[in-house]
Write a protein that holds these residues in place. Sequence first.
Motif, short mmCIF file in Angstrom:
data_model
loop_
_atom_site.label_atom_id
_atom_site.label_comp_id
_atom_site.label_asym_id
_atom_site.label_seq_id
_atom_site.Cartn_x
_atom_site.Cartn_y
_atom_site.Cartn_z
N UNK A 110 9.36 2.17 -3.98
CA UNK A 110 10.35 1.12 -2.83
C UNK A 110 11.84 0.83 -2.64
N UNK A 111 12.05 0.27 -3.93
CA UNK A 111 13.80 0.33 -3.94
C UNK A 111 14.18 1.31 -3.68
N UNK A 112 13.64 2.05 -4.14
CA UNK A 112 14.50 3.46 -4.05
C UNK A 112 14.35 4.01 -2.82
N UNK B 33 0.97 -1.20 -0.14
CA UNK B 33 -0.50 0.21 0.38
C UNK B 33 0.61 0.99 0.13
N UNK B 34 0.46 2.09 -1.01
CA UNK B 34 1.05 3.52 -0.98
C UNK B 34 0.43 4.13 -0.78
N UNK C 236 -5.18 6.46 -0.86
CA UNK C 236 -4.17 5.39 -1.53
C UNK C 236 -3.90 5.52 -2.57
N UNK C 237 -2.98 5.32 -3.21
CA UNK C 237 -1.81 5.88 -4.90
C UNK C 237 -2.64 4.40 -5.06
N UNK C 238 -2.88 4.54 -6.35
CA UNK C 238 -2.70 3.57 -7.29
C UNK C 238 -1.62 3.12 -7.88
N UNK C 239 -0.93 2.73 -7.99
CA UNK C 239 0.74 2.67 -8.91
C UNK C 239 0.63 0.96 -10.08
N UNK D 237 4.36 11.86 -11.35
CA UNK D 237 3.12 12.57 -11.79
C UNK D 237 2.07 11.73 -10.78
N UNK D 238 1.97 10.52 -10.47
CA UNK D 238 1.46 9.61 -9.56
C UNK D 238 2.08 10.02 -7.93
#
Length: 236
Positions: free
Chosen positions: A166-168, A147-148, A154-157, A206-207
């Motif tokens: 997540x890696x960054x 979840x972000x 909540x942001x839909x990725x 953008x998101x």
Amino acid sequence: MKHSILLVEDDREIALNIREYLLKRNFLVTWATTGFEGWEDFRKGNYSLAIIDLMLPEMDGFTLCQNIRWESDLPLLILSARSEEDDKVRSLKLGADDYLTKPFSLRELEARIESHLRRYNRYLGKNEMEESFIFLDGLSLFPEKRIVLLNGIEVTLTNKEYSILVLLAKNPQHTFSKKELYEHIWEETDNEGNNTITVHMKSLRAKLNDSPKKPKFIQTVWGTGYRFIGELSNEN
């Protein structure tokens, strides 16, 4: 409970000897013969420890070790015919926990595996709470639930956008090149002129309402790549 070991070794004789020895000692063993195969197996499986040879085809052991460490605190034991100090230092700096020079005894390998597993189990016992990252400027990540949130919404990725973020975020001190990002997340060799990362990064920013000119989360390091600059809040 049986421990599952990821073995990444392209020398068939050495790999079969290690695999047979560990199987007899009640370990589960997944054997990969190339770096990319090992990386794919790691992403799909659930392992207690990885044994990695340095001189691997497709993706060398240094790169594989680094890729795994970006994702996990899994114990990493390096095997190598090279005894040069520079190789040992480089491996340890990339996140390896141990370095064993060939030829080696299988009994010593077993003893080192057991030692690392004991320490890793103690570490896991102290970190059973759900992992979360709460940043200033309204960004929250909950990797366990995928979840972000941005300002509580909540942001839909896409899967790839989520993996990049997540890696960054988990490695804020590292500047990732486009090649590193692509090979780590797509699990393929990057081709010159590949524009995939640029496109996904534009969509992700953008998101997150993250302007490239005044970034709050993802900064472009010109001529190099990207790094995460979000600041953790005191809620963590």
